[in-house]
Design an enzyme around this catalytic site. Structure first.
Site, mmCIF file in Angstrom:
data_model
loop_
_atom_site.group_PDB
_atom_site.id
_atom_site.type_symbol
_atom_site.label_atom_id
_atom_site.label_comp_id
_atom_site.label_asym_id
_atom_site.label_seq_id
_atom_site.Cartn_x
_atom_site.Cartn_y
_atom_site.Cartn_z
ATOM 1 C CB VAL A 474 -0.952 0.010 1.201
ATOM 2 C CG1 VAL A 474 -1.706 1.344 1.284
ATOM 3 C CG2 VAL A 474 -1.942 -1.138 1.101
ATOM 4 C CB THR A 553 2.502 -0.007 9.246
ATOM 5 O OG1 THR A 553 1.838 0.537 10.409
ATOM 6 C CG2 THR A 553 3.561 0.986 8.778
ATOM 7 C CE LYS A 577 -8.657 -3.427 7.594
ATOM 8 N NZ LYS A 577 -7.312 -3.634 7.042
ATOM 9 C CD GLU A 604 -14.251 6.328 3.643
ATOM 10 O OE1 GLU A 604 -14.805 5.242 3.947
ATOM 11 O OE2 GLU A 604 -14.797 7.432 3.760
ATOM 12 C CG LEU A 611 -15.756 0.387 -1.847
ATOM 13 C CD1 LEU A 611 -16.566 -0.807 -1.376
ATOM 14 C CD2 LEU A 611 -16.287 0.882 -3.187
ATOM 15 N N GLY A 662 -2.019 -10.098 -3.659
ATOM 16 C CA GLY A 662 -1.972 -8.898 -2.840
ATOM 17 C C GLY A 662 -3.286 -8.522 -2.202
ATOM 18 C CG ASP A 676 -9.371 -7.298 7.631
ATOM 19 O OD1 ASP A 676 -8.731 -6.303 8.001
ATOM 20 O OD2 ASP A 676 -9.995 -7.353 6.554
ATOM 21 C CE LYS A 680 -11.459 -4.558 6.093
ATOM 22 N NZ LYS A 680 -11.458 -5.261 4.793
ATOM 23 N N GLY A 794 -6.922 -4.722 -2.366
ATOM 24 C CA GLY A 794 -5.907 -4.430 -3.363
ATOM 25 C C GLY A 794 -5.124 -3.189 -2.996
#
Length: 812
Positions: A474, A553, A577, A604, A611, A662, A676, A680, A794
């Site tokens: 990223v 990171t 996150k 975001e 998104l 990825g 994860d 979220k 991605g």
């Protein structure tokens, strides 16, 4: 006619003095001119330092003296080509140096240096340089300014101009003007004794202004080593640029507050006669420079420039005895004036119980002593407090005549400073409304100047200074995107993204001027080791304006830096996150700190990569809507896995493929464990207004716990053991016309995650690839939930989402 004044740098080198010659000869073809010159650059300081060495009886004065002689001799040898002219000039110059040597030797013998003697010594700088220039410029007539610039002595011992006498003598001296009159600036003589005096440092400008005013010149040109007045000090602000036009008042204000382009007293004589001043660069004569005149047409900028005074001390005179008592301020300023101490800023509370005055650091100790003596009886009685002084400060002034009656300037000023974490210690604004001056900590001066220059659109571009942490998939993509869009953003958005720091897991590089994004990886490899604490300390010590920390990171230690950075007014953009999904109290504190300090904490991409999910939820809530329910497929990784799984591609292979493409976290167990997705949905629930912890999430997972034990290598080795069971279940749901989706749900604050088999009527059924989908049921969107769908994983789309967050900060 026109008056041209050339400063020390304009006669300080062979290149500059030859440029002076060309400028003067070109101008003399058009009209008669008066040329006023300063001493060779640095000579006045050397004359003073040599006199101090002589007074102290140090033999080094002789070496310094010989260096001055040698410098002038070399200048003559280089620029005067005709033998007769050179010989005659050497005779004049050597005669002056012989006189100067005698004065120095007398000071050396008696160890005494009076003001009278020092005035005589420093006069030789202009006397020498003006004779050199007079010989260099053919057809010029040398005139001794001591014959027509007359001074007297004020009551406090300071030398001041005798204006009436000087005005008369100037007109007489220039009654029969030569085509080129060559005048030494700065020097003058006492009207009574005839002894050599001077007009003070910068006095050559004043000499030129006096002559221009009395001869009704059409223009006064000040030739120096800059293109004109700048919007700010270019040594502090790289984006500072030349101001085309200034009013007399604006120029005076900038000069008084540190802009050393023109000596402040210069402006008054020419303003009375409405004679414009143009500031030009000897080294760049084709540049238009800055014109100073009475009225500026079509001038819409409220702020023209920012100036500053370093080494400021603030003295606070306070006490209850001051309230309503007439004459206290008179006593303050009279006492200081009698000791020759200049006060450049005054700030007084309306209650009258305190007055703060700004003086230079070198005057602070004496000013405190003087004021303590003046108010000794009041201090002894307790009616007033002893003087309190705070040093190592800086005074900043924003200047512009269009500030008059323009609402909101002061509000914008202090709001901008507050958002940048800059505390204003004292401030002052006169009724003329052309100057707002304030005092800050000296260490904050660079940041203050930059943030104001940027905020008031004095800069050509708005600047964001980025610290990017993490150069993996990223972070690497983000840097590529910034590099590719850099010129486009400058041209079309007037935005400059200045990457001032880049950190990997082990190294970091920094540069205030910006890092080369072409070879940053090579620079990182050659840099010194770093760690999170060093990273934080360096960012804070740089104290840079409009700073944004970008976390690409998945590090808990890096997320742990957020609070400290926000506390110091550094905005945060996080793909990480961990912070937003950590303990609710920590999350709420981060949000509250950002809100309180007027900066940004944006994340975001924590949900849905690029998104606009979090932004949409915030917009709905801010408009008064209430989020009732969230149903979502939030893991692009898991959606990719369950879309790809087939008889030919078993479960273990889809997981490996997700890693290679990825889509997954560096450790896919984070995705497979549901961690994860839990993070979220917790973040979304919190942004929707619900107080939720990760422990509150009800989990229905699909990979046994034993697969998350041991090393990552152990995980990859044992993963194929799940293939047979997944294939059996896959065939069953396929026969039922269903598909697997890992669904996160928030229903009125109750949160769960679960692998579900959804039928064709579900909006999740046709979700392709690594896409995400979110359904928002709200008070307004109750019957037909709002649907947000698109790529949810991605590196490129996540980097683009981070990029969008960065851009949004610039648009605030």
């Amino acid at each position: 006619m026109k008056v041209l004044k050339f400063g020390g740098t304009s006669v300080g080198s062979v290149k500059s003095i030859l440029s002076l010659k060309r400028i003067v000869e070109k101008e003399a073809k058009r009209q008669p001119i008066v040329v006023v010159v300063s001493a060779l650059g640095g000579i006045t300081d050397q004359l003073i330092s040599t006199s101090h060495l002589a007074r102290e009886g140090k033999e080094e004065w002789k070496l310094q003296f010989e260096q001055m002689v040698d410098r002038h001799h070399k200048m003559i040898d280089t620029i005067i080509t005709e033998n007769n002219d050179r010989e005659a000039l050497f005779n004049k110059v050597d005669a002056l140096f012989e006189q100067l040597h005698s004065i120095y030797f007398g000071v050396y013998l008696i160890h005494d240096l009076s003001k009278k003697t020092l005035d005589a010594i420093v006069s030789y700088g202009e006397r020498l340089s003006s004779n050199i220039v007079a010989t260099l410029v053919k057809g010029s007539r040398w005139m001794d300014s001591r014959l027509f610039i007359q001074t007297t002595t004020s009551q406090n011992g300071k030398t001041i101009l005798d204006s009436d006498l000087t005005n008369h003598l100037v007109k007489e001296a220039f009654k029969d003007m030569a085509r080129i009159s060559l005048v030494p600036g700065f020097i003058s003589s006492d009207k009574d004794s005839g002894e050599t005096t001077n007009l003070g440092r910068g006095g050559s400008d004043y000499t030129a202004a006096i002559i221009a005013a009395n001869l009704d010149a059409e223009l006064l040109e000040i030739w120096t080593d800059v293109d004109g007045f700048m919007t700010a000090d270019p040594r502090v602000i790289k984006t500072a640029y030349t101001i085309d036009e200034l009013s007399y008042v604006e120029a005076m204000e900038l000069c008084n507050f540190g802009a050393k382009v023109v000596y402040p007293p210069t402006i008054y004589p020419v303003r009375i006669k409405n004679i414009p001043i143009r500031v030009k660069n000897t080294f760049n004569p084709d540049a238009p420079g800055t014109i100073i005149k009475d009225t500026i047409e079509n001038d819409h900028k409220p702020i023209k420039g920012i100036s500053s005074i370093k080494n400021t001390s603030l003295i606070n005179v306070s006490g209850l005895a001051m309230v309503g008592v007439i004459g206290v301020n008179r006593r303050i300023f009279t006492a200081l004036a009698n000791k020759g101490i200049s006060v450049f800023m005054v700030s007084q509370a309306s209650s009258e119980n305190s007055t703060s005055i700004g003086v230079r650091d070198e005057d602070a100790k004496e000013a405190v002593r003087v004021l303590n003596n003046e108010f000794a009886s009041e201090i002894e009685d307790g009616a007033m407090y002893p003087m309190h002084v705070e040093s190592n400060l800086a005074t900043v002034a924003i200047v512009g005549e269009n500030m008059k009656h323009a609402a909101g300037i002061a509000g914008k000023l202090f709001g901008t400073l507050g958002r940048s974490g800059i505390s204003v210690i004292a401030c002052a604004q006169g009724a003329s409304e052309t100057n707002i001056s304030f005092v800050v900590q000296g260490a904050e001066l660079r940041k203050t100047m930059n943030v104001l220059h940027d905020s008031f659109f004095l800069s050509e571009y708005k600047v964001l200074n980025l610290f990017i942490c993490g150069i993996g998939t990223v972070g690497g993509k983000l840097i590529e995107q910034i590099r590719s869009q850099y010129e486009n953003l400058k041209e079309h958005s007037r935005l400059k993204l200045n990457v001032v720091g880049v950190a990997s897991s082990h190294n970091a590089i920094y540069s205030r001027d910006g890092i080369d994004l072409v070879n940053y990886r090579e620079l990182l490899q050659a840099s010194e080791p770093s760690n999170p604490q060093k990273l934080r300390d360096t960012i804070l010590s740089m104290n840079i304006f409009n700073a944004v920390f970008v976390d690409c990171t998945a590090s808990k230690d890096i997320a742990g830096l957020y609070q400290s950075l926000l506390d110091h007014n550094v905005s945060i953009v996080a793909a990480n996150k961990i912070a937003a999904s950590s303990a609710y109290t920590d999350y709420a504190r981060l949000k509250a700190t950002a809100l309180k300090r007027g900066i940004k904490f944006l994340f975001e991409t924590n949900v849905g990569a690029g998104l606009p999910i979090i932004g949409t939820i915030n917009d709905l809530r801010n408009s008064g809507d209430c989020i009732l329910k969230i149903e979502a497929v939030l893991s692009g990784t898991l959606n990719y896995i369950f879309n790809k799984i087939s008889a030919q591609c078993p479960f273990s292979q889809t997981v490996r493929s997700a890693k290679e493409e990825g889509y997954s976290e560096p450790d896919p167990r984070i995705d497979l464990s549901g961690t994860d997705v839990v993070r979220k949905i917790v973040i979304l629930a919190r942004e929707a207004g619900y107080k939720v912890e990760q422990a509150d999430v009800e989990k229905h997972l699909f990979v046994p716990d034993r697969f998350f034990e041991g090393s990552l290598e152990d995980f990859w080795m044992h993963l194929p053991e799940l293939d047979a069971d997944f294939e059996k279940q896959r065939k069953t749901i396929e026969a039922e016309g269903k598909r697997w989706r890992f669904v996160a749900t928030m229903d009125y604050g109750k949160v769960s995650v679960e692998l579900k088999a959804v039928n064709q009527q579900s909006p999740f059924y046709n979700l392709e690839g690594s896409n995400n989908i979110v359904l928002l049921t709200t008070e307004r969107y109750k019957k037909y939930p709002m649907l947000i769908q698109g790529y949810g994983a991605g590196a490129s789309v996540t980097a683009a989402g981070v990029f969008a967050n960065i851009i949004s900060i610039a648009n605030v």
